[in-house]
Every structure is written in structure tokens, then in C-alpha cells.
Scaffold this motif. Structure first.
Motif, PDB file in Angstrom:
ATOM      1  N   CYS A   1       0.829  -1.205   0.000  1.00 63.72           N
ATOM      2  CA  CYS A   1       0.000   0.000   0.000  1.00 63.72           C
ATOM      3  C   CYS A   1       0.865   1.257   0.000  1.00 63.72           C
ATOM      4  N   THR A   2       0.375   2.297  -0.661  1.00 64.48           N
ATOM      5  CA  THR A   2       1.044   3.589  -0.694  1.00 64.48           C
ATOM      6  C   THR A   2       1.117   4.148   0.719  1.00 64.48           C
ATOM      7  N   GLY A   3       2.267   4.698   1.076  1.00 61.72           N
ATOM      8  CA  GLY A   3       2.405   5.301   2.397  1.00 61.72           C
ATOM      9  C   GLY A   3       2.702   4.323   3.505  1.00 61.72           C
ATOM     10  N   ASP A   4       2.829   3.045   3.183  1.00 61.09           N
ATOM     11  CA  ASP A   4       3.190   2.057   4.194  1.00 61.09           C
ATOM     12  C   ASP A   4       4.682   2.228   4.465  1.00 61.09           C
ATOM     13  N   ASP A   5       5.024   2.719   5.631  1.00 56.06           N
ATOM     14  CA  ASP A   5       6.412   3.036   5.956  1.00 56.06           C
ATOM     15  C   ASP A   5       7.152   1.867   6.594  1.00 56.06           C
ATOM     16  N   ASN A   6       6.853   0.665   6.166  1.00 58.07           N
ATOM     17  CA  ASN A   6       7.521  -0.504   6.705  1.00 58.07           C
ATOM     18  C   ASN A   6       9.011  -0.433   6.376  1.00 58.07           C
ATOM     19  N   PRO A   7       9.871  -0.383   7.383  1.00 57.41           N
ATOM     20  CA  PRO A   7      11.305  -0.231   7.120  1.00 57.41           C
ATOM     21  C   PRO A   7      11.944  -1.457   6.468  1.00 57.41           C
ATOM     22  N   PHE A   8      11.272  -2.599   6.474  1.00 57.64           N
ATOM     23  CA  PHE A   8      11.839  -3.817   5.908  1.00 57.64           C
ATOM     24  C   PHE A   8      11.251  -4.156   4.542  1.00 57.64           C
ATOM     25  N   ASP A   9      10.490  -3.244   3.969  1.00 58.46           N
ATOM     26  CA  ASP A   9       9.865  -3.449   2.659  1.00 58.46           C
ATOM     27  C   ASP A   9       9.025  -4.720   2.624  1.00 58.46           C
ATOM     28  N   MET A  10       8.299  -4.956   3.704  1.00 57.65           N
ATOM     29  CA  MET A  10       7.400  -6.099   3.784  1.00 57.65           C
ATOM     30  C   MET A  10       6.053  -5.730   3.162  1.00 57.65           C
ATOM     31  N   PRO A  11       5.354  -6.699   2.589  1.00 58.07           N
ATOM     32  CA  PRO A  11       4.029  -6.396   2.063  1.00 58.07           C
ATOM     33  C   PRO A  11       3.084  -5.927   3.164  1.00 58.07           C
ATOM     34  N   THR A  12       2.165  -5.059   2.798  1.00 53.03           N
ATOM     35  CA  THR A  12       1.146  -4.615   3.744  1.00 53.03           C
ATOM     36  C   THR A  12       0.193  -5.769   4.039  1.00 53.03           C
ATOM     37  N   LEU A  13      -0.176  -6.507   2.998  1.00 55.69           N
ATOM     38  CA  LEU A  13      -1.038  -7.690   3.106  1.00 55.69           C
ATOM     39  C   LEU A  13      -0.365  -8.823   2.340  1.00 55.69           C
ATOM     40  N   GLN A  14      -0.451 -10.037   2.880  1.00 54.42           N
ATOM     41  CA  GLN A  14       0.168 -11.158   2.181  1.00 54.42           C
ATOM     42  C   GLN A  14      -0.446 -12.484   2.592  1.00 54.42           C
ATOM     43  N   ILE A  15      -0.379 -13.446   1.680  1.00 55.50           N
ATOM     44  CA  ILE A  15      -0.684 -14.845   1.982  1.00 55.50           C
ATOM     45  C   ILE A  15       0.358 -15.685   1.240  1.00 55.50           C
ATOM     46  N   GLY A  16       0.532 -16.905   1.685  1.00 59.42           N
ATOM     47  CA  GLY A  16       1.466 -17.813   1.037  1.00 59.42           C
ATOM     48  C   GLY A  16       2.885 -17.677   1.549  1.00 59.42           C
ATOM     49  N   ASP A  17       3.043 -17.319   2.804  1.00 69.66           N
ATOM     50  CA  ASP A  17       4.381 -17.171   3.366  1.00 69.66           C
ATOM     51  C   ASP A  17       4.726 -18.297   4.341  1.00 69.66           C
ATOM     52  N   ASP A  18       3.991 -19.415   4.235  1.00 63.11           N
ATOM     53  CA  ASP A  18       4.251 -20.574   5.083  1.00 63.11           C
ATOM     54  C   ASP A  18       4.241 -21.825   4.208  1.00 63.11           C
TER      55      ASP A  18
END
Length: 113
Positions: free
Chosen positions: A33-50
């Protein structure tokens, strides 16, 4: 690993990706998402990470359909990606470690992929 970028359908979305992750044996979807200031460049929303979390490409597509324009052929493309790349059997090996009698220090085990 395959990764397909989709055109966001809203200016509040920076980017949307879907694909197949061979190492985890799962389809995945990432929404930034725009403006998501996650310092690790992680997705704002995600599935399929397990491990083997998403076994059907339609689930990944359904996750992103409100955020991006989804091409009609995307499910077929993702299915072909999975068939071409296959899966890594390491998750099956890691799954049986729970049955081990001796604790295993996974920090010192070499990753096979």
C-alpha cells in the motif's frame, strides 16, 4: 520462484504480486500500500508465506482481486509455473522433525535450497 506484477486498481496500492514459491510449495500474493512506511519493505497484506499454505491459485487470485486488475489467464499461468518449477521436498523433511527424540538446533542446519 515465479512472480507476476499486476496493475493496481486503486491509487492507494503501490504494487501487487502473485506467484509460485517452489521452496515453500505454495502460491503467494503480496499487496503493498502507498504510504506504508515498513522499514523492511514487507508487504502490507500477504498470503502464502508458510509451507504449502496456498495450494490453489484461485485463492491467491481471490486475495488480490479487489486490489489489482487480474488477467483472465492468470490461474493457468500460475498453475503452469508450479508445474514447471515443482516443489522442494525440504518442507516434508522439516515436518517430521517434530517427531525427533533429540532436539535439533535449526540455526546450525544448512538449508538445502
Amino acid at each position: 520462484m515465479s512472480r507476476h506484477e499486476l496493475a493496481p486498481s486503486d491509487p492507494s496500492i503501490t504494487s501487487v504480486f502473485v506467484g509460485w514459491d517452489r521452496a515453500l510449495g505454495t502460491y503467494f500474493a503480496h499487496i503493498y500500500c502507498t504510504g506504508d512506511d515498513n522499514p523492511f519493505d514487507m508487504p502490507t497484506l500477504q498470503i502464502g508465506d508458510d509451507f504449502r499454505e496456498v495450494s490453489n491459485p484461485h485463492h491467491a487470485i481471490g486475495f488480490v482481486q479487489d486490489y489489482a486488475e487480474v488477467p483472465a489467464h492468470l490461474a493457468a499461468t500460475l498453475t503452469a509455473d508450479a508445474a514447471h518449477e515443482g516443489t522442494c521436498e525440504a518442507p516434508a523433511v522439516l515436518g517430521i522433525l517434530d517427531a525427533a527424540q533429540t532436539p535439533i538446533d535449526l540455526d546450525n542446519v544448512l538449508c538445502p535450497f
